[in-house]
Design a protein around this motif. Structure first.
Motif: not given
Length: 336
Positions: A14, A41-42, A45-46, A48-49, A293, A296-297
């Motif tokens: 991150r 999942e985490d 999400a990272l 994707h960010d 997914e 979104l990943g």
């Protein structure tokens, strides 16, 4: 999972990738690839960010067509187009009107990139002549960027493709340098690298990725991600092996869904600013839910329709997914 400093690898990623835009190293990618499934999942999400911060929400859509299918003299062990294996694929050439119609059909989906592919070691004069004629005919008929994937090139051929206005050249390294001799024996990883270097120097965009699930170790997947980061391609197509009958890899197992998603996210974290494209094999490996997914990943590009010798998802299904995810299709542009 902790890194060598004892901190959580996702926390490190991150700060390093999301905040600073610096891709993960080979050792860090390996840590991501070996995260337990309960961290997936985490991780997604990272990734994707990272994609949203450094690439934005747009998705580049591409269609591909094979100008010359089958009969290739190389022995790429994953490929049913190799003439050295007893596969059901036979040598076929498209004519120019068929090529133009395929480009028009691709443009109608909203795609901005159309890739002309040929199953060859490298183009001979016959193929270069057809590409020359095809590029001109497509440009006269439809507004779309043209990419090519014609194998290994000479400097003269690179210069000619650039002069034609070819927007992007695809030449996959396929796998980590250390694993390549287990995948191909009729040419070297270094020969592919030389073509990519010439393409970059000529001003064309570089498209270079590979196939996951060809018997490589997880360490070699991390090695491959680092080697791609060193190359710095504009686009990385990420394929998952769909074992083809008659090839040496016909009995290899499919990559598991969670493993595939970790790979997508890890490559995004290694290549924060690169176009990361869904390519072949995702339908088998991930299915509908996994495809969503992955979008979104970290994925921000997609090939719609069919591939070279395998069926893909219907183009409209992918376009509907992008609409549902509120991811706009990237507008046509001659530059990234």
């Amino acid at each position: 999972m902790t890194d060598i400093l004892g901190t959580d690898i996702l926390g490190t990623a991150r700060r390093q990738v999301l905040d600073a835009g610096e891709g993960l190293s080979q050792d860090q990618v390996l840590q991501v690839l070996t995260l337990p499934d309960d961290r997936l999942e985490d991780l997604l999400a990272l990734a994707h960010d990272v994609r949203m911060r450094w690439c934005g929400p747009e998705v580049e859509v591409e269609g591909i067509v094979s100008l010359k299918t089958g009969g290739c003299p190389e022995d790429c062990h994953f490929c049913s187009q190799s003439g050295t294996f007893e596969s059901p694929v036979r040598s076929v050439w498209l004519n120019i009107p068929e090529l133009v119609e395929a480009a028009k059909e691709t443009a109608r989906t909203g795609a901005t990139e159309f890739c002309i592919v040929a199953a060859v070691r490298g183009p001979d004069e016959r193929l270069m002549s057809q590409v020359r004629e095809g590029v001109k005919a497509i440009n006269d008929a439809v507004e779309i960027n043209i990419a090519c994937s014609l194998g290994m090139l000479t400097q003269e051929q690179v210069d000619e493709l650039a002069a034609m206005g070819v927007h992007r050249y695809n030449h996959n390294l396929e796998t980590a340098r250390s694993h390549f001799p287990n995948v191909v024996t009729t040419h070297s990883w270094e020969e592919r690298w030389d073509t990519l270097r010439m393409v970059r120097d000529a001003g064309m965009e570089v498209c270079c990725g590979g196939i996951v699930g060809m018997g490589e170790s997880v360490e070699q997947r991390a090695e491959f991600a680092a080697q791609l980061a060193d190359l710095g391609p504009d686009e990385v197509p990420l394929n998952f092996l769909a074992p083809r009958p008659g090839t040496p890899f016909s009995d290899l197992p499919l990559v598991e869904g969670a493993e595939a998603l970790k790979t997508i996210a890890a490559f995004r974290l290694a290549l924060p600013r690169t176009i990361l494209r869904y390519a072949g094999g995702r339908e088998l490996t991930l299915g509908d839910l996994g495809t969503r997914e992955g979008m979104l990943g970290g994925v921000n590009a997609i090939i719609v329709g069919n591939y070279l010798t395998t069926l893909g998802r219907p183009a409209q299904k992918d376009l509907d997914l992008l609409t549902d995810l509120q991811m706009p299709i990237k507008a046509l542009s001659k530059t990234l």
